[in-house]
Design a protein around this motif. Structure first.
Motif, PDB file in Angstrom:
ATOM      1  N   ALA A   1       0.834  -1.218   0.000  1.00 10.04           N
ATOM      2  CA  ALA A   1       0.000   0.000   0.000  1.00 10.04           C
ATOM      3  C   ALA A   1       0.855   1.249   0.000  1.00 10.04           C
ATOM      4  O   ALA A   1       0.572   2.223  -0.706  1.00 10.04           O
ATOM      5  CB  ALA A   1      -0.942  -0.016   1.211  1.00 10.04           C
ATOM      6  N   ARG A   2       1.925   1.232   0.802  1.00  7.06           N
ATOM      7  CA  ARG A   2       2.812   2.406   0.859  1.00  7.06           C
ATOM      8  C   ARG A   2       3.480   2.658  -0.488  1.00  7.06           C
ATOM      9  O   ARG A   2       3.579   3.790  -0.959  1.00  7.06           O
ATOM     10  CB  ARG A   2       3.865   2.184   1.934  1.00  7.06           C
ATOM     11  CG  ARG A   2       4.802   3.386   2.143  1.00  7.06           C
ATOM     12  CD  ARG A   2       5.822   3.090   3.195  1.00  7.06           C
ATOM     13  NE  ARG A   2       6.641   1.931   2.793  1.00  7.06           N
ATOM     14  CZ  ARG A   2       7.545   1.354   3.582  1.00  7.06           C
ATOM     15  NH1 ARG A   2       7.725   1.793   4.825  1.00  7.06           N
ATOM     16  NH2 ARG A   2       8.260   0.334   3.136  1.00  7.06           N
TER      17      ARG A   2
ATOM     18  N   ALA B   1       3.077   5.943  -2.928  1.00 12.84           N
ATOM     19  CA  ALA B   1       4.245   6.693  -3.411  1.00 12.84           C
ATOM     20  C   ALA B   1       4.234   6.804  -4.922  1.00 12.84           C
ATOM     21  O   ALA B   1       4.551   7.857  -5.499  1.00 12.84           O
ATOM     22  CB  ALA B   1       5.531   6.010  -2.935  1.00 12.84           C
ATOM     23  N   LEU B   2       3.838   5.710  -5.604  1.00  9.20           N
ATOM     24  CA  LEU B   2       3.781   5.735  -7.063  1.00  9.20           C
ATOM     25  C   LEU B   2       2.729   6.714  -7.559  1.00  9.20           C
ATOM     26  O   LEU B   2       2.956   7.477  -8.507  1.00  9.20           O
ATOM     27  CB  LEU B   2       3.485   4.326  -7.586  1.00  9.20           C
ATOM     28  CG  LEU B   2       3.395   4.173  -9.113  1.00  9.20           C
ATOM     29  CD1 LEU B   2       4.710   4.565  -9.765  1.00  9.20           C
ATOM     30  CD2 LEU B   2       3.002   2.754  -9.492  1.00  9.20           C
TER      31      LEU B   2
ATOM     32  N   ALA C   1       1.687   9.363  -5.964  1.00  7.51           N
ATOM     33  CA  ALA C   1       2.186  10.717  -5.706  1.00  7.51           C
ATOM     34  C   ALA C   1       3.175  11.159  -6.782  1.00  7.51           C
ATOM     35  O   ALA C   1       3.146  12.296  -7.256  1.00  7.51           O
ATOM     36  CB  ALA C   1       2.842  10.771  -4.323  1.00  7.51           C
ATOM     37  N   VAL C   2       4.062  10.247  -7.181  1.00  2.20           N
ATOM     38  CA  VAL C   2       5.041  10.584  -8.223  1.00  2.20           C
ATOM     39  C   VAL C   2       4.340  10.899  -9.536  1.00  2.20           C
ATOM     40  O   VAL C   2       4.685  11.856 -10.238  1.00  2.20           O
ATOM     41  CB  VAL C   2       6.037   9.423  -8.408  1.00  2.20           C
ATOM     42  CG1 VAL C   2       6.905   9.643  -9.649  1.00  2.20           C
ATOM     43  CG2 VAL C   2       6.925   9.292  -7.181  1.00  2.20           C
ATOM     44  N   VAL C   3       3.316  10.120  -9.894  1.00  5.13           N
ATOM     45  CA  VAL C   3       2.580  10.356 -11.141  1.00  5.13           C
ATOM     46  C   VAL C   3       1.877  11.710 -11.105  1.00  5.13           C
ATOM     47  O   VAL C   3       1.891  12.470 -12.075  1.00  5.13           O
ATOM     48  CB  VAL C   3       1.562   9.215 -11.379  1.00  5.13           C
ATOM     49  CG1 VAL C   3       0.643   9.562 -12.541  1.00  5.13           C
ATOM     50  CG2 VAL C   3       2.294   7.907 -11.658  1.00  5.13           C
ATOM     51  N   LEU C   4       1.255  12.031  -9.962  1.00  2.00           N
ATOM     52  CA  LEU C   4       0.548  13.313  -9.849  1.00  2.00           C
ATOM     53  C   LEU C   4       1.519  14.482  -9.949  1.00  2.00           C
ATOM     54  O   LEU C   4       1.232  15.495 -10.601  1.00  2.00           O
ATOM     55  CB  LEU C   4      -0.223  13.364  -8.525  1.00  2.00           C
ATOM     56  CG  LEU C   4      -1.433  12.425  -8.419  1.00  2.00           C
ATOM     57  CD1 LEU C   4      -2.044  12.513  -7.026  1.00  2.00           C
ATOM     58  CD2 LEU C   4      -2.490  12.769  -9.478  1.00  2.00           C
TER      59      LEU C   4
END
Length: 243
Positions: free
Chosen positions: A29-30, A34-35, A37-40
């Motif tokens: 889940a973490r 994180a993935l 967040a990076v895409v956004l």
């Protein structure tokens, strides 16, 4: 004693497995969060860079300019045009004016003449004639964050050139011409010396970069004005002084 020991060992083994599963779920889940967040963040940076590098357009593609667009630009332009002629800089200069008048013919050959050399000091103003502006000289982005203003070229306001009479004086004078042949001193001063002095003051200001200074000051002034009106990105172009 042997039966109790075996029961406790089986209990510890059964509780360790759920803990291990929960830890794996938490790690997955973490990493997923994180993935995302990076895409956004990458999408936001792409949109920001694309919007900044996009060239100005009079109106968004596919949409005609509306009455509200024109009204908005007209309101901003009215703030810019609060004065008809914006004096941005004044040069205080001093010039020598030489005036000579001599009769023609025999009297002139005898050295009959009237000569003046006068030091004239005065103020030369330069700035922008804002009445030349129209709504076509002002561009505002569709989101209201960016603005571009195209100013007219700076000019010297010749009708506002003023002579500092208190600090202007005659350096030398020679007058051997009678009043009935040459003009009297006052007439020569008003009709020849003062107009020539104003022209020389303007020429001196132009040689010393008064228009370039007015362009710089005008660009800086209206950049601050438009920024104060809430625009995030401001570009001011002075016609003839910007690429």
């Amino acid at each position: 004693m042997d039966e109790t020991f075996e029961t406790e060992e089986i209990y510890e083994t059964e509780t360790a497995e759920p803990r291990s599963c929960l830890r794996q779920v938490w790690v997955i889940a973490r990493n997923a969060l994180a993935l995302v967040a990076v895409v956004l963040i990458a999408a936001w940076l792409y949109n920001a860079v694309t919007d900044r590098l996009a060239p100005p357009e009079a109106t968004p593609a596919g949409r005609p300019e509306t009455a509200s667009d024109i009204a908005s630009r007209a309101a901003i332009l009215e703030r810019v045009q609060r004065v008809n002629k914006q004096v941005l800089v004044q040069h205080y200069n001093a010039v020598d004016v030489r005036y000579t008048e001599a009769p023609e013919g025999f009297l002139g050959s005898l050295g009959v003449r009237q000569e003046f050399v006068m030091l004239i000091r005065g103020h030369v103003p330069a700035g922008l004639d804002l009445q030349q502006l129209s709504v076509d000289d002002l561009w505002i982005s569709s989101d209201g964050r960016r603005v571009q203003l195209t100013l007219p070229p700076p000019e010297v306001f010749r009708d506002q050139v003023s002579i500092d009479f208190e600090n202007s004086y005659i350096l030398s004078q020679r007058d051997t011409c009678p009043g009935f042949i040459c003009r009297d001193d006052l007439e020569a001063y008003q009709s020849e010396i003062l107009p020539t002095g104003r022209d020389l003051l303007v020429e001196y200001g132009l040689r010393n970069g008064i228009l370039e200074q007015a362009a710089r000051d005008g660009r800086s002034y209206y950049e601050q004005l438009l920024s104060a009106l809430g625009f995030e990105e401001v570009r001011v172009i002075v016609t003839g002084y910007d690429d």
